[in-house]
Design an enzyme around this catalytic site. Structure first.
Site, PDB file in Angstrom:
ATOM      1  CG  ASP A  83       5.368 -64.706  53.950  1.00  0.00           C
ATOM      2  OD1 ASP A  83       6.241 -64.286  54.737  1.00  0.00           O
ATOM      3  OD2 ASP A  83       5.194 -65.914  53.708  1.00  0.00           O
ATOM      4  CG  ASN A 158       5.697 -65.332  46.128  1.00  0.00           C
ATOM      5  OD1 ASN A 158       6.722 -65.852  46.538  1.00  0.00           O
ATOM      6  ND2 ASN A 158       4.632 -65.160  46.885  1.00  0.00           N
ATOM      7  NE  ARG A 186      -9.121 -75.288  24.896  1.00  0.00           N
ATOM      8  CZ  ARG A 186      -9.971 -74.265  24.805  1.00  0.00           C
ATOM      9  NH1 ARG A 186      -9.606 -73.167  24.152  1.00  0.00           N
ATOM     10  NH2 ARG A 186     -11.169 -74.332  25.345  1.00  0.00           N
ATOM     11  CG  ASP A 188      -9.797 -72.720  34.949  1.00  0.00           C
ATOM     12  OD1 ASP A 188     -10.294 -72.823  33.809  1.00  0.00           O
ATOM     13  OD2 ASP A 188     -10.331 -73.194  35.964  1.00  0.00           O
ATOM     14  CB  THR A 199       6.599 -72.297  49.430  1.00  0.00           C
ATOM     15  OG1 THR A 199       7.245 -71.023  49.453  1.00  0.00           O
ATOM     16  CG2 THR A 199       7.649 -73.391  49.491  1.00  0.00           C
ATOM     17  CB  ALA A 200       3.315 -68.610  46.763  1.00  0.00           C
ATOM     18  CG  LEU A 203       2.967 -76.107  47.901  1.00  0.00           C
ATOM     19  CD1 LEU A 203       3.757 -77.305  47.397  1.00  0.00           C
ATOM     20  CD2 LEU A 203       3.506 -75.643  49.255  1.00  0.00           C
ATOM     21  CB  ALA A 223      -8.355 -76.081  36.109  1.00  0.00           C
TER      22      ALA A 223
END
Length: 305
Positions: A83, A158, A186, A188, A199-200, A203, A223
């Protein structure tokens, strides 16, 4: 945002010249490449090898060409690898309207759907019998703007990811959609994903799966400081602007393959590219079968497929 003018899409009825590109990071690709080349030649098609693939594997029996020349001379490209290889190749040929076929050396991927073991049958079906489906996938153009000057521009099939550059602290981002303020984030990282990219990384971070035929963009915080910040799906016609509000620098990634840095007061601008990636699939291609395989979804044992 300066957008390149797309060239006309290749005519699927006239496949005479096939470009082939491989994964140069692994010498194990040579046997797979030769198998694909022989399958194409046996079908009476002319072959062009992408110049870096040609040089790396010393495929001197076949002509080589740059991506630009391939975009103008070939009717379709076959990407041999996984991929990641397919993503990079698809981004390069999309502006030329060149369709791409994915042949996977190992386990089937989300977008490289032809197994090497089936390559002769699948390529005969697509290239000789002209029995295939055509699927168009959205791409993003991402720009980093600093003091009204574009200092970086990249394509993403993607996703575009704005991530903290260091391990200390969170990013502080102001997000606007079509010039309307949406929220201060705010977190990460913030993932802006196409339907292909749903789907990368999106997901893995808790975002939804979007069928490739949907016209959507997903924003997924990684996060986030506030647990009320959830993924949101937007129309693919939106322009998204993200201001780096805090002092911490951010890294801007396109498909995890192309990146730049952004600092305080820089603006990241993301919009739909004026061209699409065009995938050709054998008629046997089944999107849900791919999801079942990759995500270990259960079959229904009471009914035959």
């Amino acid at each position: 945002m300066n957008k390149p003018t797309p060239l006309p899409t290749k005519n699927p009825a006239d496949v005479r010249t096939v470009a082939i590109v491989g994964r140069t990071q692994s010498d194990s690709s040579l046997d797979a490449l030769k198998r694909v080349i022989h399958a194409v030649v046996d079908l009476g098609k002319a072959v062009i090898i992408e110049e870096q693939t040609h040089a790396h594997f010393q495929l001197r029996d076949y002509p080589s060409a740059s991506i630009k020349d391939i975009g103008q001379a070939a009717d379709v490209m076959i990407s041999v690898g996984g991929d990641g290889t397919m993503l990079g190749n698809a981004r390069q040929v999309a502006p030329y309207g060149l369709p791409i076929i994915g042949v996977n050396q190992g386990h089937l991927g989300f977008i490289t759907d032809i197994a090497l073991a089936d390559v002769e049958t699948a390529l005969r079906e697509v290239l000789a019998n002209k029995q295939y489906t055509v699927e168009k996938r959205d791409l993003f153009i991402a720009q980093v703007v600093r003091e009204d000057e574009v200092v970086f521009e990249g394509l993403a099939l993607n996703d575009v990811v704005v991530a903290r550059r260091s391990v200390e602290g969170m990013l502080d981002l102001n997000v606007r959609v079509n010039e309307q303020f949406m929220y201060r984030q705010r977190a990460d990282s913030l993932i802006i994903a196409t339907t292909t990219g749903s789907t990368a990384y999106s997901l893995a971070a808790g975002g939804p799966i979007l069928h490739p035929q949907l016209a959507g963009i997903t924003l997924v915080p990684v996060a986030p400081q506030s647990l009320s910040n959830r993924p949101i799906v937007l129309p693919n016609t939106c322009t998204i602007e993200i201001d780096i509000a805090g002092k911490r620098e951010a890294a801007v990634h396109c498909d995890s393959q192309v990146f730049s840095y952004a600092r305080q007061d820089d603006r990241l601008r993301i919009g739909l590219a004026p061209f699409s990636s065009i995938f050709w699939h054998p008629l046997s291609y089944n999107y849900f079968a791919t999801l079942r395989q990759k995500l270990n979804w259960q079959l229904n044992p009471s009914r035959p497929l």
